[in-house]
Structures are given as C-alpha cells and as structure tokens.
Design a protein around this motif. Structure first.
Motif, short mmCIF file in Angstrom:
data_model
loop_
_atom_site.label_atom_id
_atom_site.label_comp_id
_atom_site.label_asym_id
_atom_site.label_seq_id
_atom_site.Cartn_x
_atom_site.Cartn_y
_atom_site.Cartn_z
N LEU A 33 -31.24 29.68 -0.44
CA LEU A 33 -30.03 30.19 0.22
C LEU A 33 -29.57 29.25 1.33
N LYS A 34 -30.53 28.67 2.06
CA LYS A 34 -30.18 27.73 3.12
C LYS A 34 -29.52 26.48 2.53
N VAL A 35 -30.06 26.01 1.39
CA VAL A 35 -29.47 24.84 0.74
C VAL A 35 -28.06 25.15 0.27
N LEU A 36 -27.89 26.33 -0.36
CA LEU A 36 -26.56 26.72 -0.84
C LEU A 36 -25.58 26.86 0.31
N ARG A 47 -24.61 23.46 1.52
CA ARG A 47 -23.65 22.85 0.60
C ARG A 47 -22.27 23.45 0.77
N ASP A 48 -22.23 24.79 0.88
CA ASP A 48 -20.93 25.45 1.07
C ASP A 48 -20.28 25.01 2.38
N ASP A 49 -21.10 24.87 3.42
CA ASP A 49 -20.58 24.42 4.71
C ASP A 49 -20.02 23.00 4.60
N MET A 50 -20.70 22.16 3.83
CA MET A 50 -20.23 20.79 3.66
C MET A 50 -18.89 20.76 2.92
N ILE A 51 -18.79 21.59 1.87
CA ILE A 51 -17.54 21.65 1.12
C ILE A 51 -16.42 22.21 1.99
N THR A 52 -16.75 23.24 2.78
CA THR A 52 -15.74 23.82 3.69
C THR A 52 -15.26 22.77 4.69
#
Length: 226
Positions: free
Chosen positions: A81-84, A87-92
């Motif tokens: 969940l931390k990795v996901l 990743r979502d934060d990076m895309i955002t």
C-alpha cells in the motif's frame, strides 16, 4: 510318648520360623509386584504427560507459525500500500506539474489561438446542435470569436447543417483557469467542457496505463493489456 516341654518349645519355634519365612517371602513378593505395578503406572503416566506436552508445544508452534504468517502478510500488504501510494503521489505530482505548465500555453497567442480553434470545433461536433453558446475567460473573448468565425463554415461543410453561435458576454469562465472553452446547447442543459484543465485530466486518465509503464515498468502480474 509325650513330648517334653523342651520339644514343644522347639517345635513352636520351628513353626514360628516357618511362618515368619513364609510371611517374609510373601511380603517380598507383594513388594516386588507393587514395585512392578508402580513402575508400569509411572511409565504410563510419564508417557501420557510426554504426549500431552508434545501436543501442547506442537500446538504452540503452529500458533506461532500462523501468527508469523499473519504478521508477514500484514507487513507485506502495508508495504504494498505504501508503494502504491508513493506511485500515486508521483503521478499526481506529475499531473500537477503539467497543470502548472498549462499557463504557458495562453502566453503564446499563436499557439493558444490554434488550440482554441480545435476546442471550439470539437465542442460543435460533440453537441451537433443548431444553436450553441460558448463561454470563455473574459480576456479570451476576442480570440474565441475569431475561432468561432473560422470554424462555422468548417462545421457547416462537414455536417451539412447550419449553426448559430453565441459567445456568453455575461458569465465568463473563472480567470484563474488556464484557458479553453465550455460549449452549451441552446437551453444550457448539455455542456461540453473543453477547458485546458479538463482536457489535461482526460488525457491523463486515458494515458494512465502508459504513464505507469513509463515510470514504473510493466506489471509482471498483468495478463492482458487491452
């Protein structure tokens, strides 16, 4: 012939010795049997308790192993969940960075006017209405009017139908957006949102699989790419 007192006493002593010997042997036999039975029962009890202890610790081992598996699974899920989230934060952050760069588009009049022409014409095609209203930022009215004038004959030629276009001069799009237009049908119930921000969000959504692959590589667990 009568026995003398000495003979009687001798026989009595002999009988007593015999009885004592018999009693002693019987007592030893009872003791030996009791000892044997005691050892058998002790062995049985020891074996029973040994089995119980082994079963107890075997159960404890299984509980500990199960607990370890649950903890490991929880830790792996938390890490995943931390990795996901990372990743979502990076895309955002990537999309937000692109959104910040949208402001540069309107600063280039030639480029921005071409984009407005495409956004306006697309709104016409999506609505396919005889009367439409175009809403834009107040500072874009003149440029949007030019885009409308250019696209009306293009639209008429393509769909073989007339179109009447009105630019809303009373309600403008917020000045803090980066640009673009909104196109409404005659009664205002149908809207095509073609602001730069909405187009960026749409493109980001459509390209999300490609963005993820570009940033993080292909997902080895994914069987289908359609």
């Amino acid at each position: 012939m009568a026995l003398s007192d000495a003979d009687v006493q001798k026989q009595i002593k002999h009988m007593m010795a015999f009885i004592e010997q018999e009693a002693s042997e019987k007592a030893e036999e009872i003791d030996a049997k009791a000892e044997e039975e005691f050892n058998i029962e002790k062995g049985r009890l020891v074996q029973t308790q040994r089995v119980k202890i082994m079963e107890y610790y075997e159960k404890k081992d299984k509980q500990i192993e199960q607990h370890k598996k649950i903890q490991m699974s929880n830790l792996m899920n938390q890490a995943r969940l931390k990795v996901l989230k990372a990743r979502d934060d990076m895309i955002t952050d990537l999309v937000n960075d692109a959104r910040l760069r949208l402001t540069d588009i309107a600063k280039d009049p030639a480029r921005y006017s071409t984009i407005l022409e495409g956004l306006v014409l697309q709104g016409f095609y999506q609505l396919l209405e005889p009367k439409v209203t175009v809403r834009c930022r107040k500072q874009d009215v003149e440029m949007v009017q030019a885009a409308v004038d250019k696209n009306i004959p293009i639209y008429k030629s393509a769909v073989k139908s007339n179109i009447v276009v009105k630019i809303d001069q009373e309600r403008f799009l917020p000045s803090d957006i980066c640009g673009g237009v909104e196109v409404y049908n005659d009664n205002g119930k149908i809207r095509v949102c073609n602001t730069l921000e909405s187009r960026l969000d749409l493109i980001a959504q459509q390209m999300m699989p490609e963005i993820r692959v570009a940033l993080f590589g292909a997902n080895p667990n994914r069987k289908f790419t359609d």
